[in-house]
Design an enzyme around this catalytic site. Structure first.
Site, PDB file in Angstrom:
ATOM      1  CB  CYS A   2     -45.520 -26.990 -41.898  1.00  0.00           C
ATOM      2  SG  CYS A   2     -43.936 -27.006 -40.660  1.00  0.00           S
ATOM      3  NE  ARG A  27     -52.017 -26.993 -40.059  1.00  0.00           N
ATOM      4  CZ  ARG A  27     -51.726 -28.042 -40.299  1.00  0.00           C
ATOM      5  NH1 ARG A  27     -53.049 -28.555 -40.407  1.00  0.00           N
ATOM      6  NH2 ARG A  27     -50.980 -29.336 -40.742  1.00  0.00           N
ATOM      7  CD1 TRP A  74     -44.450 -28.002 -35.076  1.00  0.00           C
ATOM      8  CD2 TRP A  74     -44.940 -26.105 -34.410  1.00  0.00           C
ATOM      9  NE1 TRP A  74     -44.226 -27.958 -33.803  1.00  0.00           N
ATOM     10  CE2 TRP A  74     -44.661 -27.183 -33.050  1.00  0.00           C
ATOM     11  CE3 TRP A  74     -45.876 -25.148 -33.599  1.00  0.00           C
ATOM     12  CZ2 TRP A  74     -45.144 -27.163 -31.735  1.00  0.00           C
ATOM     13  CZ3 TRP A  74     -45.961 -25.425 -31.942  1.00  0.00           C
ATOM     14  CH2 TRP A  74     -45.817 -26.346 -31.048  1.00  0.00           C
ATOM     15  CG  ASN A  98     -47.713 -30.162 -42.275  1.00  0.00           C
ATOM     16  OD1 ASN A  98     -46.722 -30.036 -41.511  1.00  0.00           O
ATOM     17  ND2 ASN A  98     -48.549 -30.382 -42.647  1.00  0.00           N
ATOM     18  N   GLY A  99     -44.082 -32.538 -42.843  1.00  0.00           N
ATOM     19  CA  GLY A  99     -43.965 -33.176 -42.783  1.00  0.00           C
ATOM     20  C   GLY A  99     -42.621 -33.658 -42.417  1.00  0.00           C
ATOM     21  CD  GLU A 482     -51.358 -36.977 -17.548  1.00  0.00           C
ATOM     22  OE1 GLU A 482     -50.742 -36.523 -16.686  1.00  0.00           O
ATOM     23  OE2 GLU A 482     -51.263 -36.174 -18.768  1.00  0.00           O
ATOM     24  CE  LYS A 486     -54.244 -34.441 -19.262  1.00  0.00           C
ATOM     25  NZ  LYS A 486     -53.520 -34.247 -18.880  1.00  0.00           N
ATOM     26  CD  GLU A 489     -55.221 -30.468 -16.381  1.00  0.00           C
ATOM     27  OE1 GLU A 489     -54.682 -29.274 -16.709  1.00  0.00           O
ATOM     28  OE2 GLU A 489     -54.761 -31.885 -17.366  1.00  0.00           O
ATOM     29  CG  HIS A 505     -50.305 -48.330   3.893  1.00  0.00           C
ATOM     30  ND1 HIS A 505     -49.164 -48.991   4.942  1.00  0.00           N
ATOM     31  CD2 HIS A 505     -49.870 -48.326   2.712  1.00  0.00           C
ATOM     32  CE1 HIS A 505     -48.938 -49.533   4.793  1.00  0.00           C
ATOM     33  NE2 HIS A 505     -49.061 -49.535   3.200  1.00  0.00           N
ATOM     34  CE  LYS A 604     -50.618 -27.046 -24.084  1.00  0.00           C
ATOM     35  NZ  LYS A 604     -51.233 -28.311 -23.969  1.00  0.00           N
TER      36      LYS A 604
END
Ligand code: AGP
Length: 609
Positions: A2, A27, A74, A98-99, A482, A486, A489, A505, A604
């Site tokens: 937030c 944010r 948020w 915020n938290g 992954e 990364k 991309e 193989h 995104k």
């Protein structure tokens, strides 16, 4: 995450606060609000959606006064509605927060029993009521705040007003960022510098456990025990844009470095150490509900699919429940074998990925029970789920997913504990051991982040390579996938992840003296086999970068480079190996001059097929 803004001075507070909130829009948020104090009265305006809605409301119902607090929310607890928007008022006290307050349900019950009425689903609202309750037995607002904050468990950055003390504004911080701006006898409070840097560059960074009391053109910093603190200000020369990234060169590196806090957020309030269990507040399934399923089906796309792959290893290993992992775009067209005995888990950072949403609907049509693991509260996928585990990573701006992925891994780890405790596959002792390992993880991530300079050296060495291979066994195979994604991309280097046992193989034909082979070699049950796979590569002239566990001075002996990653146990070390692989991809991309935040051709959130 937030956004908070507070102001006290000789200007009209509303425009100062609204400008500050606009600077925090990056944010991410889903509702906003503001409160000002004018001749002793506090007035609040709140709206869901974007700031433009709050601005429209303020045009119709303006606010006055030169003291005020504002907030962009948020959502982590409770949907993005006006009722859940900040500021929250309890009696005479108004707060923006915020938290995450971990013990808010307990405090809410206690306050309800004292007659407090709550209007929202949020954890933040209880703070205003708690301070209001403390005012009954204290002689000042700051004393009431000090007593209230001592009862909070979790993270907070707070701005507080009270009409009973209409010359005072209080700020307090523990676990969430907060900065104070000073301009003569004007004071600005914010969760982040961009909100106030256009007003002043004289800043005081608040530390955990500190309070700031603003009154009559002065500010006093103190502890929660009322002891004065002498804070020194500094002049910040960041541009507003640099301030948005908290001083990092781009959002991706900022978000990689936010992972220790993001992991603290995803576990906050969910650990029950005494029971060796976890509390997943919105899962919507009790033990018998969980035990009714014959199998799990994890469905996702891209990086989230890699998390699903890792989840399979965790859940099958610890809960002995069969788990299928599906790529959503395949699953949705395959007339899958799903029934009411299937627990389908849709994993998505954005909660808007079209293929994953379609897969969820396909499973729904076949009567599966749906749970989602998601980062964006109340987005489409959780809205169409029966239960949800929010990853609370905060807004992730970089297109390449980093903190969202590691918090997905932790959310799956939490689910593993819950499932295993529900069917008895994980006993009390094992559950407590798994929770103890989790509590150490944020600090281990911080230690892994320190490998960045070594990693830059590796990227320099192989900068001209056009191919790379990532190898891992067991759960490390998911992390190898992954790591390869990364690199692909953001640096546009072709990279593939393989099970290390697959080399013979086919892929071993690729080995040459140019292509780096990143081998994930944690000190787990596969280490002997992985070492022999490493030998296969080296004896054919391959260039190995060995990612080993801290203290393992054997495995990397013949590798070109060795990275020593802290050991977090077999189930959580993948989080740390992921952080190292994120830094590898990041350093390659930066050295190649790529835009790591907005890689070519990528979005995104892929909200179309
Ligand atoms: C990961 O770095 C990519 N941004 C992409 O693979 C992403 O994970 C995928 O599109 C799924 O998105 P979601 O998690 O929002 O559903």
């Amino acid at each position: 995450m937030c956004g908070i803004v507070g102001y006290m001075g000789n200007q009209d507070a509303t425009p100062v606060i609204m400008n500050g909130l606009r600077m925090l829009e990056y944010r991410g948020y889903d509702s906003a609000g503001i409160c000002t104090m004018d001749s002793g009265e506090v007035e609040i305006r709140r709206s869901s959606g974007k700031l433009v809605n709050l601005e429209r409301l303020l045009k119709e119902q303006p606010l006055y006064g030169n003291i005020g607090i504002g907030h962009t929310r948020w959502a982590t607890h409770g949907k993005p509605t006006v009722a859940n928007a900040h500021p929250h008022k309890g009696g005479s006290v108004v707060v923006v927060h915020n938290g995450i307050i971990e013990n808010y349900l307990l405090l809410k019950d206690e306050l309800s029993n004292k007659g407090h009425k709550f209007l929202s689903e949020t954890d933040s609202e209880i703070i205003s009521h708690l301070i209001d309750e403390k005012l009954k037995s204290t002689t000042s607002l700051e004393e009431a705040v000090q007593q209230a904050l001592k009862e909070l468990q979790g993270a907070y950055a707070l701005c507080i007003l009270c009409h009973k003390d209409n010359k005072t504004m209080i700020a307090a911080k523990s676990g969430s960022p907060m900065v104070v701006g000073i301009k003569g006898n004007e004071f600005f409070v914010a969760s982040d510098m961009p909100a106030i840097i256009s007003n002043t560059r004289e800043m005081v960074i608040m530390e955990d456990g500190e309070m700031a009391v603003f009154r009559n053109g002065e500010v006093k910093f103190c502890t929660l025990d009322g002891e004065d603190i002498n804070k020194t200000s500094r002049i910040v020369d960041w541009s507003p844009l640099k301030a948005e990234k908290n001083g990092y060169p781009n959002f991706m590196l900022k978000e990689i470095n936010e992972q220790p806090q993001a992991i603290r957020n995803v576990v906050a309030g969910r650990l029950r150490e005494d029971k060796g269990d976890v509390f997943l507040e919105e899962l919507g399934l009790n033990n018998s509900g969980l035990n009714a399923f014959e199998r799990l089906c994890l469905v996702a796309c891209g990086t989230s699919w890699h998390a699903a792959m890792a989840g399979k290893y965790l859940i099958e290993e610890h809960c002995r429940i069969p788990v299928d992992v599906e790529i959503a775009s395949e699953f949705r067209y395959r007339n899958p074998l799903i029934s009411e005995k299937t627990l389908l888990i849709a994993i998505s950072q954005s909660g808007e990925t079209a293929d994953t949403l379609a897969a969820l609907r396909e499973a729904r049509s076949k009567n599966a029970h749906i749970v989602s693991i998601c980062n964006v509260v109340d987005s489409s996928i959780p809205r169409e789920s029966d239960g949800v585990i929010y990853t609370r990573a905060g807004l992730e701006i970089g297109v390449a997913s980093t903190k969202a992925f590691t918090t997905q891994l932790v959310a799956l780890y939490l689910l593993t504990i819950r499932l295993g405790r529900a069917n008895g596959a994980i006993d009390l002792k094992k559950g407590q051991e798994m929770l103890a390992a989790l509590n150490k993880l944020p600090a281990q991530v911080e230690k892994t982040l320190e490998l960045d300079s070594q990693i830059e050296e590796i990227a320099c060495e192989y900068l001209t390579s056009w191919d790379a291979i990532y190898l891992g066994r067991g759960i490390s195979y998911a992390i190898a996938l992954e790591g390869a994604l990364k690199l692909k991309e953001i640096s546009y280097i072709h990279a593939d992840g393989y099970p290390a046992g697959e080399m013979k193989h086919g892929p071993i034909a690729l080995i040459d003296r140019e292509m780096p082979v990143f081998i994930l070699a944690p000190n787990d049950r596969h280490i002997v086999k992985v070492r022999s796979n490493m030998e296969e590569v080296i004896t054919r002239g391959g260039k190995v970068v060995a990612l080993c566990s801290e203290g393992d001075n054997e495995t990397g002996k013949r590798a070109e480079f060795t990275l020593q990653i802290p050991w977090a146990g077999e189930a959580l070390s993948p989080v740390l190996f992921t952080v190292a692989l994120q830094l590898i991809a990041y350093n390659f991309a930066i050295l190649k001059g790529k835009d790591v935040d907005q890689p070519r051709n990528l979005a995104k959130s892929v909200t179309v097929e």
